[in-house]
Design an enzyme around this catalytic site. Structure first.
Site, mmCIF file in Angstrom:
data_model
loop_
_atom_site.group_PDB
_atom_site.id
_atom_site.type_symbol
_atom_site.label_atom_id
_atom_site.label_comp_id
_atom_site.label_asym_id
_atom_site.label_seq_id
_atom_site.Cartn_x
_atom_site.Cartn_y
_atom_site.Cartn_z
ATOM 1 N N ASN A 164 12.033 69.858 -28.532
ATOM 2 C CA ASN A 164 12.185 68.525 -28.497
ATOM 3 C C ASN A 164 11.312 67.616 -29.036
ATOM 4 O O ASN A 164 11.711 66.660 -29.361
ATOM 5 C CB ASN A 164 12.755 68.269 -27.145
ATOM 6 C CG ASN A 164 11.448 68.452 -26.005
ATOM 7 O OD1 ASN A 164 10.626 69.393 -26.294
ATOM 8 N ND2 ASN A 164 11.450 67.875 -24.794
ATOM 9 N N GLU A 260 3.946 74.505 -19.668
ATOM 10 C CA GLU A 260 4.418 73.192 -19.531
ATOM 11 C C GLU A 260 5.837 73.375 -19.405
ATOM 12 O O GLU A 260 6.545 73.763 -20.250
ATOM 13 C CB GLU A 260 4.132 72.183 -20.476
ATOM 14 C CG GLU A 260 4.788 70.685 -20.224
ATOM 15 C CD GLU A 260 4.971 69.846 -21.502
ATOM 16 O OE1 GLU A 260 4.137 70.331 -22.634
ATOM 17 O OE2 GLU A 260 5.900 68.977 -21.322
ATOM 18 N N CYS A 294 11.121 67.059 -21.018
ATOM 19 C CA CYS A 294 10.866 67.438 -19.762
ATOM 20 C C CYS A 294 10.612 66.364 -18.623
ATOM 21 O O CYS A 294 10.541 66.320 -17.555
ATOM 22 C CB CYS A 294 9.811 68.355 -19.694
ATOM 23 S SG CYS A 294 8.209 67.688 -20.537
#
Ligand code: G3H
Length: 485
Positions: A164, A260, A294
């Site tokens: 992304n 992450e 996220c």
């Protein structure tokens, strides 16, 4: 040397090793399909394990020299990289758009943000200093002892980036690793690899010493675990899905990890909130890039007294969102692949079947899911807990702040949360009880500004990012004790 092989059909990109662009000895490539045109954007090399070994070997050789190069010298290469990225911004944005379906303007912003990130990383590193400690500050300790605490590099960092932010989240690992004296093996997400190639083209133009960075592309089944378990890797910085992150953590040997991962960020709307402003923040937080962040707001926990009013405002705002192609600057764009769209559709169907109300949306065209608001979502529905990574927002009505906190914390994720209220004491009372890395008061959930610490707890991650934190995570402290005679 050229990155590409010319072909009458799709371009084939090479991988990068020891300062050279090479074709893999496997003679195999992977097709990268555009999420919206469904055409092959390009092909990338499916490299072999032997080529991974080679890249790691060269990385260690180069790092031995690089670790002793002055900070000012390292800074020159990184500044040059940032400048090259700015020069190449349109070309790189075009590839990001085609490869991962992000609008051209957002893709261009990603490239600029990356250049700014690199520059700030350099400046932060230049201003980081070690410390010294006197022995006699501990009972019985001798004044003749002086500890000098410095930060030293870890060696070779494996940087694994997500689709992304194929440039920004890659550079957010590469820049701090290089600046602190490490070498890097960069493994982009397969869908995102071509953007990664472009980013490395810019770095190559800086004249960075050969071997310090390699770009490895390939099949996860061949090189994924192989990289993670490799003895030559000294630290891993990974951004991506929770399942992959958890798998990686079980495979990695005794090396530092920064992960992450996913999130299920709640937007908590109190009954005294400015509902119009809250709605603006929720819409932007939830639906930018179709929710493929996220940090997207992935559920709304609203006080029942103001729920009807909020839903009315959200509905009007959602229906204003542009839906279509990234080439037309749409906010809602096709999801990265069919499997992702199938998953989101499944969450919506499950919720409807269990009694949720569709406020707007619930329409699909191939990978394109129209922005969907679901009201009266309850805890027995998957959409209340699963991370969709798509444009669907469940609205869960709560009776009190305590219930909002309880539902927020019941999630297995703990990335961020937003609280909307005009009462700062109430905001802090809630924020103090929320189990996430960050809490936003009266603003959308988001990672930046990029020098803020960025932390996921529970299944949202391990360790911390944010420029200073990333620099620290890619070094270890080393203590030299001077015993004064
Ligand atoms: O997808 C994960 C990113 O770290 C989110 O970054 O909040 O800037 O969109 P962002």
């Amino acid at each position: 040397m050229s990155t590409v092989l010319t072909s009458t059909k799709a371009t084939t990109y090479k991988f990068y090793i020891k300062g050279e662009w090479r074709e893999s000895k496997s003679s195999q490539t992977i097709d990268i399909y555009s999420p919206y045109s469904h055409e092959v954007v390009g092909k990338v090399q499916a490299i072999t394990r032997e080529e991974v070994d080679e890249a790691i070997h060269f990385a260690h050789e180069a790092q031995k020299v690089w670790k002793d190069i002055s900070l000012q010298e390292r800074a020159k290469y990184l500044y040059a990289w940032a400048n090259e990225l700015v020069d190449m911004q349109e070309e790189i944005a075009e590839i990001i758009m085609k490869e991962v379906g992000k609008s051209r303007s957002d893709a261009q912003k990603e490239v600029i943000r990356t250049a700014e990130f690199i520059r700030y990383t350099v400046e932060e590193a230049l201003h980081m200093h070690g410390e010294s400690m006197r022995g006699d500050s501990f009972p019985g300790g001798a004044a003749s002892k002086l500890a000098i605490v410095q930060r030293v590099p870890l060696g070779v960092v494996l940087a694994v980036a997500p689709f992304n932010y194929p440039v920004n989240l890659a550079a957010a690992k590469v820049a701090p690793a290089l600046m602190t004296g490490n070498a890097v093996i960069f493994k982009p997400a397969t869908q995102g690899s071509i953007s990664g190639v472009k980013m490395i083209e810019a770095l190559d133009k800086s004249g960075l010493p050969k071997g310090l960075i390699s770009l490895v592309t390939g099949r996860g089944s061949i090189i994924g675990d192989y990289l993670v378990e490799h003895d030559g890797i000294n630290m891993i910085s990974f951004t991506g899905g929770t399942n992959t992150g958890v798998h990686l953590a079980t495979k990695a040997k005794m090396i530092p990890l920064v992960l992450e991962l996913g999130g299920k960020d709640p937007g908590i709307v109190c009954d005294d909130a400015d509902l119009k402003e809250a709605a603006v923040q929720i819409i932007s937080g939830a639906f930018s890039y179709s929710g493929q962040r996220c940090t997207a707001i992935k559920r709304v926990l609203v006080h029942e007294n103001v729920a009807d009013e909020l839903v009315k405002i959200l509905k009007a705002e959602v229906e204003k969102l542009s839906v279509g192609s990234p080439e037309h600057e749409s906010t809602i764009v096709p999801l990265i692949d069919k499997a992702s769209a199938d998953f989101v559709e499944g969450l919506i169907d499950d919720a409807i079947q269990k009694g949720a109300t569709v406020v707007t949306g619930n329409k699909r065209e191939r990978n394109l899911i129209y922005p969907t608001l679901l009201d009266h979502v309850t805890g027995n529905m998957d959409v209340a807990w699963e991370e969709p990574f798509g444009p669907v927002v469940p609205i869960i009505r709560v009776k009190s702040d305590e219930e909002a906190i309880q539902v927020a914390n019941k999630s297995e994720f703990g990335l961020q949360a937003s609280i909307f209220t005009k009462d700062i004491n109430r905001a802090f009372a809630i924020a103090n009880k929320i189990e996430t890395g960050s809490v936003q008061i009266n603003g959308r959930t988001e990672r930046g500004p990029d020098h803020f610490p960025f932390i996921g707890v529970k299944k949202s991650g391990m360790g911390a990012q944010g420029i200073r934190k990333s620099l620290e995570s890619m070094t270890r402290e080393k203590v030299t004790v001077l015993n004064i005679q």
